[in-house]
Design a protein around this motif. Structure first.
Motif, PDB file in Angstrom:
ATOM      1  N   THR A 130      78.153  51.950 -18.399  1.00 42.25           N
ATOM      2  CA  THR A 130      78.282  51.624 -19.779  1.00 42.25           C
ATOM      3  C   THR A 130      78.083  49.458 -18.936  1.00 42.25           C
ATOM      4  N   ARG A 134      74.605  47.575 -20.907  1.00 43.05           N
ATOM      5  CA  ARG A 134      74.820  46.504 -21.596  1.00 43.05           C
ATOM      6  C   ARG A 134      74.892  45.962 -21.411  1.00 43.05           C
ATOM      7  N   THR A 467      85.556  54.888 -21.900  1.00 43.11           N
ATOM      8  CA  THR A 467      83.735  54.318 -22.438  1.00 43.11           C
ATOM      9  C   THR A 467      84.006  52.794 -24.138  1.00 43.11           C
ATOM     10  N   LYS A 468      85.014  53.712 -24.944  1.00 43.68           N
ATOM     11  CA  LYS A 468      85.054  52.940 -25.722  1.00 43.68           C
ATOM     12  C   LYS A 468      86.498  51.838 -25.822  1.00 43.68           C
ATOM     13  N   THR A 509      81.654  43.088 -21.795  1.00 43.45           N
ATOM     14  CA  THR A 509      80.406  43.907 -22.127  1.00 43.45           C
ATOM     15  C   THR A 509      82.007  45.525 -22.587  1.00 43.45           C
ATOM     16  N   ILE A 513      82.825  45.934 -26.610  1.00 41.68           N
ATOM     17  CA  ILE A 513      83.363  47.448 -27.154  1.00 41.68           C
ATOM     18  C   ILE A 513      84.610  47.118 -27.882  1.00 41.68           C
ATOM     19  N   GLU A 516      84.191  46.174 -31.354  1.00 46.36           N
ATOM     20  CA  GLU A 516      82.870  47.470 -31.853  1.00 46.36           C
ATOM     21  C   GLU A 516      84.088  48.835 -33.048  1.00 46.36           C
ATOM     22  N   ASN A 517      84.083  48.970 -32.028  1.00 42.38           N
ATOM     23  CA  ASN A 517      84.639  50.049 -31.770  1.00 42.38           C
ATOM     24  C   ASN A 517      86.618  50.251 -32.312  1.00 42.38           C
TER      25      ASN A 517
END
Length: 518
Positions: A130, A134, A467-468, A509, A513, A516-517
């Protein structure tokens, strides 16, 4: 034998770990000490609450705010940035523009391979993938927030990296990212940063999800305490709701002298550290208490490039990484011989230095080189190091040997052997001398030298995320609703040891994330 007493703070640490262990063995997320939503009255309400103002916390806040969410960022210290603001400013970005300009071939696969080698293969590869995928986006986001990077020099090669891939901020400091990013975040609508506001606990709903936090405003960190502030009761208690959830970005615990010693008894409470004083374990332990899965907690990285002749991070790491480690050599002062690959990963080098110091605590190894053994971007720092007497300058090898009481004939033999190897492109310890185009230690001085002392620098362990950036429960093996995490407070990404300059990439990174999530 004198029996050591367990202090109240130690007992609290052990108790917290016990709760974490229960969570992993199948206890529910809500322990007896859990603060439940139905039992509190919220003082303020936000969509998202971020704990911590380092790279990860600010990136998370920015991304969440850009989605139109109302965001509160809480910071327990009086200034923002944590370890990030005193970071060295290097960011590993595979396949970056400078690599292309200088003909350096790189790939995500090579980056991951390097990280796995340093991490002894116990890294959680999906997190590395990941980051690799990114990394360039994270770099561009830092630039969007106002960070400025050096674009007139080739990227640098940190220890353990196969190729040069690390770009640097203009001021060679993490403050080059944190200061503009703080301004950027504070300028976003509905986004607020509050200082001297200490996170104390999570507020849970009846299903085990996170719906808020308790804090103390007007908090004053007590730098005299050895550990997180179990005995510090300053500040006014408040309860904040987080409608979408909480992002934990509280950083590592290298400055937590009690908790780190519980993990690694070799680390004395009097051992100097590169971190800021607020790098403690309290927030992470609270996550464990509500069921977050602990990963790699006992792996504590030591910075092999630090010096006993200054406090904290200081100037020595710039001199070693950008100079005497890269082009010069490090020797055991007792025999004048090299004992390691000066450009290996941090754990390999720190372990090699400790083998000497465990035999003789006064025999700090010495790294040295000549004027040609410094990258251009650290020349100014060299003058600061000399003025502070962290780095010493000698006209001859004989003078250097005499000062540190190194056998001079053996030292000269070590220099000759190293120089012969660089000319052939082969090194006895596997140092990538071909990369440095045969650059040798010159026969003519001056010679620049630094004493070495590993210092706790980065804690590999923390809460398990996917990964989220969702925090994983040790009970259900599923995400804990409403709880995300990013940065050094998480575990698994770096395995046994992190490669230099990957922390910035990791934090930015996964901060992005999380924002964003959530």
């Amino acid at each position: 034998m004198k029996k050591e007493m367990v202090s109240r703070r130690d007992a609290l640490k052990i108790g917290a770990l016990g709760a974490a262990g229960l969570a992993m063995l199948g206890a529910t997320n809500a322990t007896a000490a859990t603060i439940l939503e139905k039992d509190v009255k919220f003082d303020e309400t936000y969509d998202v609450i971020v704990i911590g103002t380092g790279f990860a916390g600010l990136a998370a806040a920015a991304k969440a705010s850009q989605r139109g969410l109302k965001v509160l960022v809480v910071e327990k210290m009086g200034r923002v940035g944590g370890n990030s603001v005193i970071n060295g400013g290097g960011m590993a970005v595979p396949k970056n523009r400078l690599q292309t300009e200088y003909g350096i071939k790189d790939s995500n696969e090579l980056f991951i391979k390097d990280c796995l080698k340093a991490g002894l293969g116990i890294n959680h590869v999906e997190l590395l993938e990941t980051i690799a995928n990114r990394a360039h986006e994270a770099f561009e986001f830092a630039v969007e927030c106002g960070a400025k990077f050096q674009d007139d020099k080739p990227p640098l090669q940190f220890g353990g990296h196969t190729v040069p891939r690390s770009v640097f901020t203009k001021n060679s400091s993490g403050s080059g990212i944190i200061k503009p990013m703080t301004k950027f975040v504070e300028g976003l609508p509905g986004c607020k940063i509050v200082r001297r506001t200490k996170f104390d606990d999570f507020v849970m709903d009846d299903k085990g999800g996170v719906v808020g936090i308790t804090v103390r405003t007007g908090y004053r960190f007590n730098k005299k305490l050895l550990s997180d502030d179990a005995e510090n009761t300053t500040g006014e208690k408040k309860v904040f709701r987080a409608k979408k959830g909480v992002i934990l970005a509280a950083g590592g615990f290298s400055a937590d002298k009690v908790f780190r010693k519980l993990q690694d008894p070799r680390l004395g409470v009097d051992q100097d550290v590169t971190n800021h004083l607020g790098a403690t374990s309290g927030a992470m332990l609270k996550a464990f208490q509500i069921g977050a899965m602990p990963i790699h907690i006992g792996w504590i990285q030591q910075g092999p490039w630090a010096s006993p002749d200054e406090r904290g991070f200081g100037t020595a790491p710039h001199m070693t990484q950008g100079g005497v480690f890269k082009y010069g050599i490090a020797v055991d002062i007792r025999n004048g011989k090299r004992f390691m690959n000066e450009m290996a990963d941090r754990k390999t080098r720190a372990d090699a230095e400790y083998r000497i110091l465990h035999e003789d605590p006064t025999a700090n190894p010495v790294a040295f080189g000549t004027s040609n053994t410094f990258d251009k971007n650290v020349i100014a720092t060299r003058e600061k190091a000399l003025k502070a007497d962290v780095m010493k300058q000698f006209d001859t090898v004989d003078a250097l040997a005499a000062h540190y009481k190194i056998p001079v004939d053996a030292l000269k033999a070590s220099i000759k052997k190293y120089n012969d190897g660089t000319k052939k492109g082969v090194d006895e310890f596997g140092k990538p001398v071909k990369t440095y185009k045969g650059q040798c230690i010159e026969d003519k001085g001056p010679y620049f030298a630094i004493r070495l002392q590993p210092k706790p620098h980065h804690t590999m362990g923390g809460v398990k995320i996917n990964t989220k950036a969702q925090v994983i429960s040790g009970n259900t093996m599923k995400p804990i609703a409403g709880l995300y995490a990013a940065g050094e407070v998480t575990g698994g990404t770096h395995g046994a040891s992190r490669l230099g300059s990957v922390a910035v990439t990791d934090c930015l990174t996964f901060g992005m994330i999380a924002g964003e999530n959530i």
